[in-house]
Design an enzyme around this catalytic site. Structure first.
Site, PDB file in Angstrom:
ATOM      1  N   HIS A   1       2.548   9.016   1.148  1.00  0.00           N
ATOM      2  CA  HIS A   1       1.584   9.134   0.150  1.00  0.00           C
ATOM      3  C   HIS A   1       2.006   9.966  -1.163  1.00  0.00           C
ATOM      4  O   HIS A   1       2.394  10.982  -0.885  1.00  0.00           O
ATOM      5  CB  HIS A   1       0.321   9.515   0.650  1.00  0.00           C
ATOM      6  CG  HIS A   1      -0.250   8.704   1.883  1.00  0.00           C
ATOM      7  ND1 HIS A   1      -1.027   8.016   1.851  1.00  0.00           N
ATOM      8  CD2 HIS A   1       0.153   9.090   3.275  1.00  0.00           C
ATOM      9  CE1 HIS A   1      -1.366   7.359   3.084  1.00  0.00           C
ATOM     10  NE2 HIS A   1      -0.680   8.011   3.765  1.00  0.00           N
TER      11      HIS A   1
ATOM     12  N   THR B   1      -6.350   7.026   7.486  1.00  0.00           N
ATOM     13  CA  THR B   1      -6.528   7.337   6.223  1.00  0.00           C
ATOM     14  C   THR B   1      -6.641   5.949   5.414  1.00  0.00           C
ATOM     15  O   THR B   1      -6.739   5.860   4.097  1.00  0.00           O
ATOM     16  CB  THR B   1      -6.002   8.280   5.558  1.00  0.00           C
ATOM     17  OG1 THR B   1      -4.329   7.978   5.390  1.00  0.00           O
ATOM     18  CG2 THR B   1      -5.673   9.540   6.261  1.00  0.00           C
TER      19      THR B   1
ATOM     20  N   HIS C   1       3.949  10.787   6.561  1.00  0.00           N
ATOM     21  CA  HIS C   1       3.049  10.652   8.001  1.00  0.00           C
ATOM     22  C   HIS C   1       4.183   9.884   8.818  1.00  0.00           C
ATOM     23  O   HIS C   1       4.642   8.834   8.589  1.00  0.00           O
ATOM     24  CB  HIS C   1       1.761   9.915   7.682  1.00  0.00           C
ATOM     25  CG  HIS C   1       0.959  10.503   6.899  1.00  0.00           C
ATOM     26  ND1 HIS C   1      -0.135  10.051   6.339  1.00  0.00           N
ATOM     27  CD2 HIS C   1       0.878  11.692   6.741  1.00  0.00           C
ATOM     28  CE1 HIS C   1      -0.985  11.027   5.613  1.00  0.00           C
ATOM     29  NE2 HIS C   1      -0.281  12.083   5.984  1.00  0.00           N
TER      30      HIS C   1
ATOM     31  N   GLU D   1      -2.429  13.806   0.912  1.00  0.00           N
ATOM     32  CA  GLU D   1      -3.718  13.254   1.414  1.00  0.00           C
ATOM     33  C   GLU D   1      -4.424  14.601   1.883  1.00  0.00           C
ATOM     34  O   GLU D   1      -5.681  14.910   1.470  1.00  0.00           O
ATOM     35  CB  GLU D   1      -3.649  12.379   2.504  1.00  0.00           C
ATOM     36  CG  GLU D   1      -2.979  11.063   2.000  1.00  0.00           C
ATOM     37  CD  GLU D   1      -3.410  10.032   2.926  1.00  0.00           C
ATOM     38  OE1 GLU D   1      -3.434   9.825   3.856  1.00  0.00           O
ATOM     39  OE2 GLU D   1      -4.392   9.117   2.071  1.00  0.00           O
TER      40      GLU D   1
ATOM     41  N   HIS E   1       5.757   6.625   6.620  1.00  0.00           N
ATOM     42  CA  HIS E   1       5.161   6.132   5.408  1.00  0.00           C
ATOM     43  C   HIS E   1       4.831   7.436   4.287  1.00  0.00           C
ATOM     44  O   HIS E   1       4.808   8.552   5.162  1.00  0.00           O
ATOM     45  CB  HIS E   1       3.940   5.185   5.285  1.00  0.00           C
ATOM     46  CG  HIS E   1       2.962   5.767   5.850  1.00  0.00           C
ATOM     47  ND1 HIS E   1       2.524   5.811   7.446  1.00  0.00           N
ATOM     48  CD2 HIS E   1       1.859   6.435   5.380  1.00  0.00           C
ATOM     49  CE1 HIS E   1       1.477   6.299   7.417  1.00  0.00           C
ATOM     50  NE2 HIS E   1       0.982   6.852   6.523  1.00  0.00           N
TER      51      HIS E   1
ATOM     52  N   HIS F   1       0.898  -1.267   0.064  1.00  0.00           N
ATOM     53  CA  HIS F   1      -0.013   0.066  -0.116  1.00  0.00           C
ATOM     54  C   HIS F   1       0.931   1.266  -0.008  1.00  0.00           C
ATOM     55  O   HIS F   1       0.575   2.067  -0.558  1.00  0.00           O
ATOM     56  CB  HIS F   1      -0.808   0.225   1.082  1.00  0.00           C
ATOM     57  CG  HIS F   1      -1.763  -1.117   1.481  1.00  0.00           C
ATOM     58  ND1 HIS F   1      -2.677  -1.580   0.365  1.00  0.00           N
ATOM     59  CD2 HIS F   1      -1.840  -2.014   2.411  1.00  0.00           C
ATOM     60  CE1 HIS F   1      -3.368  -2.508   1.044  1.00  0.00           C
ATOM     61  NE2 HIS F   1      -2.589  -2.908   2.134  1.00  0.00           N
TER      62      HIS F   1
HETATM   63  N1  LIG Z   1      -2.094   7.586   6.734  1.00  0.00           N
HETATM   64  S1  LIG Z   1      -2.177   6.574   8.059  1.00  0.00           S
HETATM   65  O1  LIG Z   1      -1.185   7.399   8.813  1.00  0.00           O
HETATM   66  O2  LIG Z   1      -3.630   6.482   8.653  1.00  0.00           O
HETATM   67  C1  LIG Z   1      -1.528   5.068   7.988  1.00  0.00           C
HETATM   68  C2  LIG Z   1      -1.520   4.592   6.549  1.00  0.00           C
HETATM   69  F1  LIG Z   1      -1.875   5.437   5.355  1.00  0.00           F
HETATM   70  C3  LIG Z   1      -1.069   3.178   6.126  1.00  0.00           C
HETATM   71  F2  LIG Z   1      -0.770   2.975   5.012  1.00  0.00           F
HETATM   72  C4  LIG Z   1      -0.547   2.368   7.351  1.00  0.00           C
HETATM   73  S2  LIG Z   1       0.076   0.792   6.882  1.00  0.00           S
HETATM   74  O3  LIG Z   1       0.071   0.048   8.102  1.00  0.00           O
HETATM   75  O4  LIG Z   1       1.115   1.069   6.123  1.00  0.00           O
HETATM   76  C5  LIG Z   1      -1.005  -0.176   5.924  1.00  0.00           C
HETATM   77  C6  LIG Z   1      -2.519  -0.171   6.559  1.00  0.00           C
HETATM   78  O5  LIG Z   1      -2.575  -0.611   7.711  1.00  0.00           O
HETATM   79  C7  LIG Z   1      -0.925   2.704   8.725  1.00  0.00           C
HETATM   80  N2  LIG Z   1      -0.745   2.057   9.559  1.00  0.00           N
HETATM   81  C8  LIG Z   1      -1.386   1.968  10.889  1.00  0.00           C
HETATM   82  C9  LIG Z   1      -2.730   1.696  10.936  1.00  0.00           C
HETATM   83  C10 LIG Z   1      -2.769   0.200  11.613  1.00  0.00           C
HETATM   84  C11 LIG Z   1      -1.687   0.069  12.030  1.00  0.00           C
HETATM   85  C12 LIG Z   1      -1.135  -0.978  13.219  1.00  0.00           C
HETATM   86  C13 LIG Z   1       0.232  -0.936  13.149  1.00  0.00           C
HETATM   87  C14 LIG Z   1       1.157   0.255  12.762  1.00  0.00           C
HETATM   88  C15 LIG Z   1       0.734   1.301  12.135  1.00  0.00           C
HETATM   89  C16 LIG Z   1      -0.633   1.074  11.576  1.00  0.00           C
HETATM   90  C17 LIG Z   1      -1.258   4.137   8.943  1.00  0.00           C
HETATM   91  F3  LIG Z   1      -1.424   4.705  10.001  1.00  0.00           F
HETATM   92 ZN   LIG Z   2      -0.504   7.735   5.920  1.00  0.00          ZN
END
Ligand SMILES: NS(=O)(=O)c1c(F)c(F)c(S(=O)(=O)CCO)c(N[C@H]2CCc3ccccc32)c1F
Ligand SMILES: [Zn+2]
Length: 263
Positions: A93, A198, A117, A104, A91, A66
């Protein structure tokens, strides 16, 4: 298996079917425009502890299908928010090489080229991010808006590894550096609101801090971000480019965004 995407039948319009919170309240991202902004003099500059990670430490950078995400050290945390929050991962976007408008959050309806982020969890109340991620006061995400300008040696410390994480599940070790170098000047000027993840599961568990000032990366660095990675594994007969991995802005009725600066 988390089956969602940013395009096609599993795209964001379909997310609420499998992930009900995505169709719920306090969803992110949003557009920052004058009518919903309110100055708040109590908003303090974000304080960073342990962000200057020695190069003897290493961060794992991974393509999770993703986004490209980098796990951070549990010795990194932020203060001057309602609680102390420990860093989990960062990470990005972004858009695509023909349309570099992949942020975003938007400002006055305008997308920036990309968005960084840094995800943290409330370590005062919860033992780890898994326990925190679905709690209303569980997460704090810092967001940096990226736009085109001079080459950034700091962002290059991550971007130089993209050729080794081209495909889903590939990972590489990145030597530690001062993660604060990725942030803009004026950490005292930011947008603050209660929102959500998101991506699915879209939990309304995020205290968002979006810095007012952007950070610049070069055209070539942005192109590398927009063209290096795939959502699919290296042996997939139908490769899917990892582009346009941003959610569209959400309705924001009856809510305010607090700003720590005067217009
Ligand atoms: N834009 S954002 O900041 O809302 C956001 C993301 F956009 C995103 F892609 C991820 S992820 O972990 O790479 C993939 C989906 O969980 C997370 N990960 C978070 C969500 C769930 C989780 C669990 C453990 C560590 C990180 C996260 C995320 F918080
Ligand atoms: Zn993000």
């Amino acid at each position: 298996v988390s089956k969602w995407s940013y395009i096609g039948p599993d795209g964001e319009k379909a997310w609420p079917k499998k992930y009900p919170f995505c169709g719920g309240v306090f969803q992110s991202p949003i557009d920052f425009h004058k009518a919903i902004l309110q100055y708040d003099s109590n908003l303090l500059p974000v304080e960073f502890i342990g962000y200057n990670v020695p190069s003897t430490d290493q961060f794992t950078l991974i393509n999770n299908g993703h986004s490209v995400k980098m796990y951070l050290s549990p010795a990194m945390f932020i203060r001057n928010l309602p609680f102390e929050y420990t860093a989990s991962q960062l990470h990005l976007h972004w858009g695509n090489q023909n349309k570099s408008e992949g942020s975003e959050h938007t400002v006055g309806g305008k997308h920036f080229a990309a968005e960084l982020h840094i995800v943290h969890y409330n370590s005062e109340k919860y033992p780890d991010i898994t326990a925190a991620m679905d709690k209303a006061d569980g997460l704090a995400v810092l967001a940096v808006l990226l736009e085109i300008g001079p080459f950034s040696p700091s962002y290059e410390k991550i971007f130089r590894h993209f050729q080794n994480v081209k495909y889903k599940d590939q990972k590489v070790l990145v030597p530690g550096f001062n993660i604060q170098e990725l942030l803009p000047d004026r950490l005292d000027e930011y947008y603050r609101y209660k929102g959500s993840l998101t991506t699915p599961p879209c939990y309304p568990s995020v205290l968002w801090t979006v810095f007012r000032h952007s950070v610049k990366i070069s055209q070539d660095q942005l192109l590398a971000l927009e063209t290096a990675m795939y959502c699919t594994q290296s042996d997939d007969p139908e490769p899917l480019e990892m582009v346009d991995n941003f959610r569209n802005v959400q309705e924001f009725h009856e809510r305010l965004v607090f700003i720590s600066f005067h217009e």
